[in-house]
Design a protein around this motif. Structure first.
Motif, short mmCIF file in Angstrom:
data_model
loop_
_atom_site.label_atom_id
_atom_site.label_comp_id
_atom_site.label_asym_id
_atom_site.label_seq_id
_atom_site.Cartn_x
_atom_site.Cartn_y
_atom_site.Cartn_z
N ARG A 213 25.45 43.32 58.60
CA ARG A 213 24.36 42.79 59.41
C ARG A 213 24.95 42.00 60.56
NH1 ARG A 213 19.16 39.19 57.56
NH2 ARG A 213 18.29 39.03 59.64
N HIS A 214 24.28 42.08 61.70
CA HIS A 214 24.68 41.29 62.87
C HIS A 214 23.60 40.26 63.16
CE1 HIS A 214 26.45 40.27 66.72
NE2 HIS A 214 25.24 40.34 67.23
N ILE A 215 24.02 39.04 63.42
CA ILE A 215 23.10 37.96 63.78
C ILE A 215 23.54 37.41 65.13
CG2 ILE A 215 22.21 35.69 63.17
CD1 ILE A 215 22.84 36.39 60.24
N ASP A 216 22.66 37.49 66.12
CA ASP A 216 22.95 36.91 67.42
C ASP A 216 22.87 35.39 67.33
OD1 ASP A 216 23.34 39.31 68.80
OD2 ASP A 216 21.17 39.57 69.08
N TRP A 217 23.55 34.72 68.25
CA TRP A 217 23.54 33.26 68.23
C TRP A 217 22.15 32.68 68.47
CZ3 TRP A 217 27.14 31.09 65.76
CH2 TRP A 217 28.44 31.56 65.80
N ASP A 218 21.33 33.38 69.27
CA ASP A 218 20.00 32.84 69.54
C ASP A 218 19.05 33.01 68.34
OD1 ASP A 218 19.89 35.56 69.85
OD2 ASP A 218 18.69 35.53 71.68
N ILE B 181 32.68 26.50 61.56
CA ILE B 181 32.25 25.59 62.63
C ILE B 181 33.20 25.65 63.81
CG2 ILE B 181 31.97 23.15 63.20
CD1 ILE B 181 30.87 22.78 60.33
N ASP B 182 34.50 25.67 63.53
CA ASP B 182 35.49 25.74 64.61
C ASP B 182 35.41 27.07 65.35
OD1 ASP B 182 36.33 23.22 63.94
OD2 ASP B 182 38.08 23.90 62.80
N ALA B 183 35.21 28.16 64.62
CA ALA B 183 35.15 29.48 65.25
C ALA B 183 33.89 29.67 66.08
CB ALA B 183 35.24 30.57 64.18
N SER B 184 32.83 28.93 65.75
CA SER B 184 31.58 29.08 66.49
C SER B 184 31.63 28.43 67.87
CB SER B 184 30.42 28.50 65.70
OG SER B 184 30.47 27.09 65.70
N GLU B 185 32.66 27.64 68.11
CA GLU B 185 32.87 26.98 69.41
C GLU B 185 31.66 26.16 69.84
OE1 GLU B 185 34.07 30.08 72.08
OE2 GLU B 185 36.00 30.30 71.09
N GLY B 186 31.12 25.36 68.91
CA GLY B 186 30.02 24.47 69.22
C GLY B 186 28.64 25.05 69.03
N PRO C 260 26.48 23.20 64.80
CA PRO C 260 26.85 21.78 64.89
C PRO C 260 27.86 21.39 63.80
CG PRO C 260 24.52 22.05 64.34
CD PRO C 260 25.08 23.40 64.53
N ASP C 261 28.75 20.49 64.16
CA ASP C 261 29.78 20.02 63.24
C ASP C 261 29.15 19.07 62.23
OD1 ASP C 261 32.03 19.28 61.92
OD2 ASP C 261 33.15 18.69 63.70
N LEU C 262 28.91 19.56 61.02
CA LEU C 262 28.28 18.77 59.98
C LEU C 262 29.17 17.63 59.52
CD1 LEU C 262 26.94 21.75 57.85
CD2 LEU C 262 25.72 20.45 59.57
N PHE C 263 30.48 17.85 59.56
CA PHE C 263 31.41 16.82 59.11
C PHE C 263 31.43 15.66 60.10
CE2 PHE C 263 33.01 20.85 57.41
CZ PHE C 263 32.90 20.56 56.06
N ALA C 264 31.40 15.95 61.39
CA ALA C 264 31.40 14.89 62.40
C ALA C 264 30.10 14.10 62.33
CB ALA C 264 31.58 15.49 63.79
#
Length: 175
Positions: free
Chosen positions: A94-99, A136-141, A144-148
């Motif tokens: 399955r493909h999921i677009d960012w939007d 999270i790192d691969a998504s490039e923002g 959202p960074d849950l840890f931060a």
């Protein structure tokens, strides 16, 4: 003196751009099931093999179980790219677009889940709590960074607690 077999990369290559790859975007990050899972497959093979050795004609099909486990390990992954998330399981993809992505949640057990804009939920194969940082790192923002956010909330609570203690001490000294 350097070895003749050492190679030093050039300071700047004429074949790549400064922004990233030749296609203009960053490479896709693939999150897979950890390779240490193969240790379990080896143990499973030995468990099954002893039964097979006892009656090979009747129990040959038991050897298919470790093969199925290897197939599952190799096939299951989540690919994060500029286009979105590509989810691959044993029997589907399955493909999921960012939007389409609204957020992610972390269940007590199992894979991390993606919440979509149509209020549905999708498991992200091979992405458990331990692999969430890589996602999270691969998504490039884009995720959202849950840890931060958790660290920021802890820091804010700490500062509020210190301010309350300081206010309490000034009240005590004023009395």
């Amino acid at each position: 003196m350097s070895s003749p077999h050492q190679s030093v990369p050039p300071a700047k290559s004429s074949h790549t751009s400064d922004e990233g790859s030749a296609t203009g975007g960053s490479e896709a990050k693939v999150i897979r099931i950890p390779q240490t899972t193969y240790i379990g497959v080896v143990v499973l093979f030995f468990c099954v093999f002893f039964f097979f050795a006892g009656w090979p004609i009747g129990l040959w099909w038991l050897l298919l179980i470790p093969l199925a486990a290897v197939f599952w390990i190799e096939r299951t992954h989540t690919k994060v790219s500029d286009a979105g998330l590509d989810l691959r399981t044993v029997f589907g993809k399955r493909h999921i677009d960012w939007d389409e992505l609204k957020g992610v949640s972390i269940p007590k057990r199992g894979y991390v889940r993606a919440h979509l804009t149509d209020d549905s939920e999708v498991k992200l194969p091979a992405v458990g709590y331990d692999r969430l940082r890589a996602l999270i790192d691969a998504s490039e923002g884009r995720i959202p960074d849950l840890f931060a956010a958790a660290e920021e909330a802890e820091q804010q609570a700490y500062e509020e607690r210190k301010a309350a203690e300081k206010a309490e001490q000034t009240d005590d000294t004023a009395d």
